[in-house]
Design a protein around this motif. Structure first.
Motif, PDB file in Angstrom:
ATOM      1  N   GLY A 102       0.815  -1.250   0.004  1.00 29.99           N
ATOM      2  CA  GLY A 102      -0.013  -0.118  -0.061  1.00 29.99           C
ATOM      3  C   GLY A 102       0.964   1.449  -0.018  1.00 29.99           C
ATOM      4  N   TRP A 103       1.917   1.376   0.706  1.00 32.17           N
ATOM      5  CA  TRP A 103       2.828   2.388   0.681  1.00 32.17           C
ATOM      6  C   TRP A 103       3.629   2.550  -0.421  1.00 32.17           C
ATOM      7  CZ3 TRP A 103       3.382   6.422   3.808  1.00 32.17           C
ATOM      8  CH2 TRP A 103       2.684   6.540   5.313  1.00 32.17           C
ATOM      9  N   ALA A 104       4.166   1.439  -1.242  1.00 25.51           N
ATOM     10  CA  ALA A 104       4.686   1.424  -2.236  1.00 25.51           C
ATOM     11  C   ALA A 104       4.015   1.882  -3.548  1.00 25.51           C
ATOM     12  CB  ALA A 104       5.447  -0.086  -2.535  1.00 25.51           C
ATOM     13  N   ASN A 105       2.786   1.565  -3.683  1.00 24.28           N
ATOM     14  CA  ASN A 105       1.875   1.952  -4.670  1.00 24.28           C
ATOM     15  C   ASN A 105       1.124   3.177  -4.441  1.00 24.28           C
ATOM     16  OD1 ASN A 105      -0.556   1.168  -3.597  1.00 24.28           O
ATOM     17  ND2 ASN A 105      -0.158  -0.902  -4.449  1.00 24.28           N
ATOM     18  N   GLY A 106       1.040   3.618  -3.287  1.00 24.64           N
ATOM     19  CA  GLY A 106       0.433   4.764  -2.745  1.00 24.64           C
ATOM     20  C   GLY A 106      -1.195   4.579  -2.625  1.00 24.64           C
ATOM     21  N   SER A 107      -1.626   3.467  -2.757  1.00 25.28           N
ATOM     22  CA  SER A 107      -3.127   3.228  -2.514  1.00 25.28           C
ATOM     23  C   SER A 107      -3.591   3.112  -1.127  1.00 25.28           C
ATOM     24  CB  SER A 107      -3.452   2.049  -3.311  1.00 25.28           C
ATOM     25  OG  SER A 107      -2.857   0.638  -2.504  1.00 25.28           O
ATOM     26  N   THR A 108      -2.901   2.643  -0.277  1.00 18.79           N
ATOM     27  CA  THR A 108      -3.181   2.781   1.255  1.00 18.79           C
ATOM     28  C   THR A 108      -2.029   3.061   2.098  1.00 18.79           C
ATOM     29  OG1 THR A 108      -5.050   1.039   0.391  1.00 18.79           O
ATOM     30  CG2 THR A 108      -4.645   1.363   2.884  1.00 18.79           C
ATOM     31  N   LEU A 109      -2.076   3.917   2.868  1.00 17.16           N
ATOM     32  CA  LEU A 109      -1.044   4.331   3.729  1.00 17.16           C
ATOM     33  C   LEU A 109      -1.397   3.776   5.104  1.00 17.16           C
ATOM     34  CD1 LEU A 109      -0.363   8.025   2.225  1.00 17.16           C
ATOM     35  CD2 LEU A 109       0.130   5.808   1.410  1.00 17.16           C
ATOM     36  N   THR A 110      -0.854   2.901   5.537  1.00 14.93           N
ATOM     37  CA  THR A 110      -1.150   2.624   6.900  1.00 14.93           C
ATOM     38  C   THR A 110      -0.294   2.780   8.103  1.00 14.93           C
ATOM     39  OG1 THR A 110      -2.366   0.598   5.773  1.00 14.93           O
ATOM     40  CG2 THR A 110      -2.115   0.194   8.198  1.00 14.93           C
ATOM     41  N   TRP A 111      -0.673   3.108   9.055  1.00 14.06           N
ATOM     42  CA  TRP A 111      -0.039   3.334  10.285  1.00 14.06           C
ATOM     43  C   TRP A 111      -0.334   2.553  11.494  1.00 14.06           C
ATOM     44  CZ3 TRP A 111      -1.416   7.529   7.268  1.00 14.06           C
ATOM     45  CH2 TRP A 111      -0.533   8.345   6.631  1.00 14.06           C
ATOM     46  N   LEU A 120       1.021  -1.304  21.070  1.00 13.54           N
ATOM     47  CA  LEU A 120       0.004  -1.134  19.950  1.00 13.54           C
ATOM     48  C   LEU A 120      -1.192  -0.515  20.490  1.00 13.54           C
ATOM     49  CD1 LEU A 120      -0.289  -1.352  16.651  1.00 13.54           C
ATOM     50  CD2 LEU A 120      -1.259  -3.610  17.196  1.00 13.54           C
ATOM     51  N   ALA A 121      -1.698   0.576  20.151  1.00 19.38           N
ATOM     52  CA  ALA A 121      -2.853   1.232  20.529  1.00 19.38           C
ATOM     53  C   ALA A 121      -3.791   0.919  19.761  1.00 19.38           C
ATOM     54  CB  ALA A 121      -2.786   2.597  21.011  1.00 19.38           C
ATOM     55  N   GLY A 122      -3.386   0.738  18.266  1.00 20.35           N
ATOM     56  CA  GLY A 122      -4.470   0.627  17.131  1.00 20.35           C
ATOM     57  C   GLY A 122      -3.757   0.738  15.785  1.00 20.35           C
ATOM     58  N   MET A 123      -4.657   0.864  14.857  1.00 20.17           N
ATOM     59  CA  MET A 123      -4.201   1.041  13.485  1.00 20.17           C
ATOM     60  C   MET A 123      -5.074   1.918  12.870  1.00 20.17           C
ATOM     61  SD  MET A 123      -1.961  -1.388  13.045  1.00 20.17           S
ATOM     62  CE  MET A 123      -1.646  -1.329  11.352  1.00 20.17           C
ATOM     63  N   LEU A 124      -4.511   2.551  11.797  1.00 21.38           N
ATOM     64  CA  LEU A 124      -5.218   3.752  10.927  1.00 21.38           C
ATOM     65  C   LEU A 124      -4.515   3.933   9.677  1.00 21.38           C
ATOM     66  CD1 LEU A 124      -6.218   7.382  12.074  1.00 21.38           C
ATOM     67  CD2 LEU A 124      -4.832   7.035   9.805  1.00 21.38           C
ATOM     68  N   SER A 125      -5.533   3.702   8.430  1.00 20.72           N
ATOM     69  CA  SER A 125      -5.215   3.992   7.157  1.00 20.72           C
ATOM     70  C   SER A 125      -5.694   5.092   6.561  1.00 20.72           C
ATOM     71  CB  SER A 125      -5.552   2.545   6.393  1.00 20.72           C
ATOM     72  OG  SER A 125      -4.945   1.151   6.962  1.00 20.72           O
ATOM     73  N   LEU A 126      -5.122   5.464   5.559  1.00 18.84           N
ATOM     74  CA  LEU A 126      -5.652   6.356   4.407  1.00 18.84           C
ATOM     75  C   LEU A 126      -5.783   5.586   3.230  1.00 18.84           C
ATOM     76  CD1 LEU A 126      -3.815   9.863   5.482  1.00 18.84           C
ATOM     77  CD2 LEU A 126      -6.440   9.070   6.192  1.00 18.84           C
ATOM     78  N   GLY A 127      -6.945   5.672   2.574  1.00 20.78           N
ATOM     79  CA  GLY A 127      -6.848   4.852   1.332  1.00 20.78           C
ATOM     80  C   GLY A 127      -7.424   5.895   0.253  1.00 20.78           C
ATOM     81  N   LEU A 128      -6.783   5.825  -0.773  1.00 22.92           N
ATOM     82  CA  LEU A 128      -6.903   6.758  -1.767  1.00 22.92           C
ATOM     83  C   LEU A 128      -8.246   6.563  -2.534  1.00 22.92           C
ATOM     84  CD1 LEU A 128      -5.975   9.163  -3.847  1.00 22.92           C
ATOM     85  CD2 LEU A 128      -4.947   7.259  -5.212  1.00 22.92           C
ATOM     86  N   ALA A 185      -4.613  10.317  16.620  1.00 23.00           N
ATOM     87  CA  ALA A 185      -3.969   9.941  15.292  1.00 23.00           C
ATOM     88  C   ALA A 185      -4.700  10.479  14.112  1.00 23.00           C
ATOM     89  CB  ALA A 185      -4.081   8.275  15.395  1.00 23.00           C
ATOM     90  N   ALA A 186      -6.129  10.317  14.065  1.00 20.27           N
ATOM     91  CA  ALA A 186      -6.829  10.577  12.773  1.00 20.27           C
ATOM     92  C   ALA A 186      -6.741  12.099  12.462  1.00 20.27           C
ATOM     93  CB  ALA A 186      -8.382  10.488  13.256  1.00 20.27           C
ATOM     94  N   ARG A 187      -6.442  13.166  13.518  1.00 23.50           N
ATOM     95  CA  ARG A 187      -6.382  14.429  13.137  1.00 23.50           C
ATOM     96  C   ARG A 187      -4.815  14.665  12.703  1.00 23.50           C
ATOM     97  NH1 ARG A 187      -9.799  18.579  15.110  1.00 23.50           N
ATOM     98  NH2 ARG A 187      -7.794  20.012  15.435  1.00 23.50           N
TER      99      ARG A 187
END
Length: 194
Positions: free
Chosen positions: A59-68, A82-90, A115-117
């Motif tokens: 997802g990071w390599a192709n820029g489609s989904t950036l996950t932290w 680990l408190a959680g996961m968050l992704s930004l999907g194009l 994290a969302a902010r």
């Protein structure tokens, strides 16, 4: 795109890798995470391994989904928690969709809101994004509370817009704009007259 690490007052947001597989697997055993998110259910160790070793890096390599991974800044004796996961999907030009979950032991502390902010601010200032969308199945009140505390405006209900465990479901939808965080947009915005 190379993975990006972000920090807040209390959090370290970084990509996850093989070293995080066990923590992701353990957190994802929570029935609430399996109920309200799109992760497989039951969630097996092989799912966590695929996520940390393939899906996140791809997802990071192709820029489609950036996950932290959302980690507490304080270092514990056994490492970062680990408190959680968050992704930004194009989704489309200038729009990303945020998705997140919080580990059961860390709920109620505002970590996901923080994290969302932070990730939305980063998307507005580094990705030429003018809109972050949030969606959650109707009834997922904790997700809605996070979105509202993060500044998202609830825009309505989308019928049959989510598929969860093979069933189409209605969802809430909201958005966050750069102006909601005091930032300029990349393009002028002309809101409809009330």
């Amino acid at each position: 795109m190379d993975p990006v690490t972000l920090t807040t007052d209390r959090l370290l947001l970084r990509t996850v890798g093989p070293q995080d597989t066990d923590a992701v697997y353990a957190a994802a055993q929570d029935p609430d995470i399996q109920r309200w998110t799109s992760i497989p259910s039951p969630y097996l160790l092989e799912h966590a391994r695929s996520f940390t070793e393939q899906l996140v890096p791809d997802g990071w390599a192709n820029g489609s989904t950036l996950t932290w991974g959302i980690f507490l800044s304080e270092i514990l004796s056994e490492g970062q928690a680990l408190a959680g996961m968050l992704s930004l999907g194009l989704r489309s030009r200038g729009t990303v969709e945020v998705g997140f979950w919080c580990a059961k032991d860390h709920r109620g502390n505002g970590y996901i809101t923080e994290a969302a902010r932070a990730t939305s601010h980063w998307a507005f200032t580094h990705l030429s994004v003018d809109r972050v969308e949030w969606r959650a199945e109707i009834g997922n009140k904790p997700s809605r509370a996070v979105a509202e505390r993060a500044g998202f405006t609830l825009e309505g209900v989308l019928r049959s817009a989510l598929i969860h465990q093979g069933v189409r479901r209605d969802c809430w939808m909201g958005s966050l704009l750069p102006s909601d965080l005091g930032l300029p947009s990349t393009a002028p915005y002309l809101p409809a007259r009330s």
